[in-house]
Design a protein around this motif. Sequence first.
Motif, PDB file in Angstrom:
ATOM      1  N   UNK A   1      33.296  -5.427 -16.545  1.00 44.70           N
ATOM      2  CA  UNK A   1      32.092  -6.190 -16.267  1.00 44.70           C
ATOM      3  C   UNK A   1      32.370  -7.263 -15.217  1.00 44.70           C
ATOM      4  N   UNK A   2      31.641  -7.210 -14.118  1.00 38.05           N
ATOM      5  CA  UNK A   2      31.860  -8.153 -13.017  1.00 38.05           C
ATOM      6  C   UNK A   2      30.845  -9.292 -13.052  1.00 38.05           C
ATOM      7  N   UNK A   3      31.294 -10.479 -12.604  1.00 41.69           N
ATOM      8  CA  UNK A   3      30.443 -11.664 -12.609  1.00 41.69           C
ATOM      9  C   UNK A   3      30.888 -12.614 -11.506  1.00 41.69           C
ATOM     10  N   UNK A   4      30.007 -13.562 -11.165  1.00 39.32           N
ATOM     11  CA  UNK A   4      30.332 -14.621 -10.205  1.00 39.32           C
ATOM     12  C   UNK A   4      30.879 -14.035  -8.893  1.00 39.32           C
ATOM     13  N   UNK A   5      30.203 -13.043  -8.368  1.00 36.43           N
ATOM     14  CA  UNK A   5      30.635 -12.411  -7.119  1.00 36.43           C
ATOM     15  C   UNK A   5      30.217 -13.287  -5.940  1.00 36.43           C
ATOM     16  N   UNK A   6      31.175 -13.635  -5.112  1.00 37.28           N
ATOM     17  CA  UNK A   6      30.895 -14.465  -3.937  1.00 37.28           C
ATOM     18  C   UNK A   6      31.551 -13.855  -2.708  1.00 37.28           C
TER      19      UNK A   6
ATOM     20  N   UNK B   1      36.401 -14.301  -0.391  1.00 34.38           N
ATOM     21  CA  UNK B   1      35.667 -13.496  -1.362  1.00 34.38           C
ATOM     22  C   UNK B   1      36.256 -13.747  -2.756  1.00 34.38           C
ATOM     23  N   UNK B   2      35.384 -13.836  -3.737  1.00 33.20           N
ATOM     24  CA  UNK B   2      35.860 -14.133  -5.095  1.00 33.20           C
ATOM     25  C   UNK B   2      35.015 -13.413  -6.131  1.00 33.20           C
ATOM     26  N   UNK B   3      35.650 -13.056  -7.241  1.00 31.84           N
ATOM     27  CA  UNK B   3      34.943 -12.426  -8.351  1.00 31.84           C
ATOM     28  C   UNK B   3      35.661 -12.752  -9.651  1.00 31.84           C
ATOM     29  N   UNK B   4      34.886 -12.855 -10.730  1.00 31.40           N
ATOM     30  CA  UNK B   4      35.432 -12.964 -12.078  1.00 31.40           C
ATOM     31  C   UNK B   4      35.104 -11.672 -12.813  1.00 31.40           C
ATOM     32  N   UNK B   5      36.087 -11.134 -13.519  1.00 35.04           N
ATOM     33  CA  UNK B   5      35.918  -9.861 -14.220  1.00 35.04           C
ATOM     34  C   UNK B   5      36.178 -10.070 -15.704  1.00 35.04           C
ATOM     35  N   UNK B   6      35.189  -9.729 -16.526  1.00 28.06           N
ATOM     36  CA  UNK B   6      35.306  -9.859 -17.961  1.00 28.06           C
ATOM     37  C   UNK B   6      35.971  -8.592 -18.515  1.00 28.06           C
ATOM     38  N   UNK B   7      37.087  -8.772 -19.214  1.00 30.24           N
ATOM     39  CA  UNK B   7      37.844  -7.622 -19.715  1.00 30.24           C
ATOM     40  C   UNK B   7      37.782  -7.520 -21.242  1.00 30.24           C
TER      41      UNK B   7
ATOM     42  N   UNK C   1      34.918 -11.826 -24.184  1.00 31.39           N
ATOM     43  CA  UNK C   1      34.532 -12.275 -22.842  1.00 31.39           C
ATOM     44  C   UNK C   1      33.279 -11.548 -22.375  1.00 31.39           C
ATOM     45  N   UNK C   2      33.200 -10.253 -22.624  1.00 29.95           N
ATOM     46  CA  UNK C   2      32.025  -9.465 -22.236  1.00 29.95           C
ATOM     47  C   UNK C   2      30.808  -9.906 -23.036  1.00 29.95           C
ATOM     48  N   UNK C   3      30.992 -10.117 -24.347  1.00 33.30           N
ATOM     49  CA  UNK C   3      29.873 -10.541 -25.189  1.00 33.30           C
ATOM     50  C   UNK C   3      29.310 -11.882 -24.735  1.00 33.30           C
ATOM     51  N   UNK C   4      30.190 -12.834 -24.457  1.00 37.07           N
ATOM     52  CA  UNK C   4      29.720 -14.148 -24.014  1.00 37.07           C
ATOM     53  C   UNK C   4      29.035 -14.063 -22.658  1.00 37.07           C
ATOM     54  N   UNK C   5      29.512 -13.169 -21.799  1.00 39.92           N
ATOM     55  CA  UNK C   5      28.859 -12.972 -20.497  1.00 39.92           C
ATOM     56  C   UNK C   5      27.416 -12.522 -20.699  1.00 39.92           C
ATOM     57  N   UNK C   6      27.196 -11.547 -21.577  1.00 45.74           N
ATOM     58  CA  UNK C   6      25.848 -11.038 -21.809  1.00 45.74           C
ATOM     59  C   UNK C   6      24.974 -12.087 -22.492  1.00 45.74           C
ATOM     60  N   UNK C   7      25.563 -12.907 -23.352  1.00 44.19           N
ATOM     61  CA  UNK C   7      24.789 -13.981 -23.976  1.00 44.19           C
ATOM     62  C   UNK C   7      24.318 -14.984 -22.937  1.00 44.19           C
ATOM     63  N   UNK C   8      25.209 -15.346 -22.014  1.00 48.18           N
ATOM     64  CA  UNK C   8      24.814 -16.277 -20.946  1.00 48.18           C
ATOM     65  C   UNK C   8      23.736 -15.674 -20.071  1.00 48.18           C
ATOM     66  N   UNK C   9      23.863 -14.393 -19.817  1.00 49.60           N
ATOM     67  CA  UNK C   9      22.879 -13.704 -18.978  1.00 49.60           C
ATOM     68  C   UNK C   9      21.507 -13.706 -19.635  1.00 49.60           C
TER      69      UNK C   9
END
Length: 235
Positions: free
Chosen positions: A179-184, A213-219, A223-231
């Motif tokens: 799961x990718x996030x914070x893509x810049x 270029x930068x990216x954060x990847x939830x592994x 981490x994935x669950x919290x990403x979806x909750x924030x979304x």
Amino acid sequence: MRLRGRKGIRESLERQQDLVVLDPKEYRGRWKERFGNDHPIYVELGMGKGQFISGMSVKYPEVNFIGMDMYDELIRRGSEKARAAWEDQGVEQPPNLALALGNIEFIEEFFAPGELERIYLNFSDPWPKARHGRRRLTHPRFLEKYKQILNEKGEIHFKTDSQTLFEFSLNAFAAVGMQMSEISLNLHRDGLNDKHVMTEYESKFHAQGMNIHRIEVMVGEEAVRKYHERKMDAF
């Protein structure tokens, strides 16, 4: 990369057992024992001269940091930067930092499953020729290794100046279901962010006006669950 090291460099590193780990296999599964606490462990793979990992260790004392590289000379330079960074804080020995000599090719021999919480890949060698793709640190074969050693909160934070490597990495992350996030595509477009500690290369490239270029990847699952909750909270 060829580095011309100082004479007696190995002896110098051997005298720095408080900071330098010459055989990281010895601590596989026991890194928290080395640090003497249960704080999360963040690792920079390919730390270069150590500016980033030293700065992070000072900025975030509640985290244990490991900088890893395969060159004696870079470990030496990193040790100098680490001690200088902590001396500015009035501390002689960095309390939450270790510099490990190791080849990332064998990363699973240095860390036990679930031992790490975050991996930093900063300005890794882009290996631009297609036939060298398997050497890139974001190749799926490396990503599968990272998945094993990261815990349920595990993340990968990746920065590069290479658009080609960034595009390759996005596809690789997708290929292994991360799961990718914070893509810049231009991290410092709006100016420098105090949250980000810069590497030597990053400082140089930013001064030249190059995009970072930068990216954060939830592994990990958490981490994935919290990403979806924030979304979901954002809507």
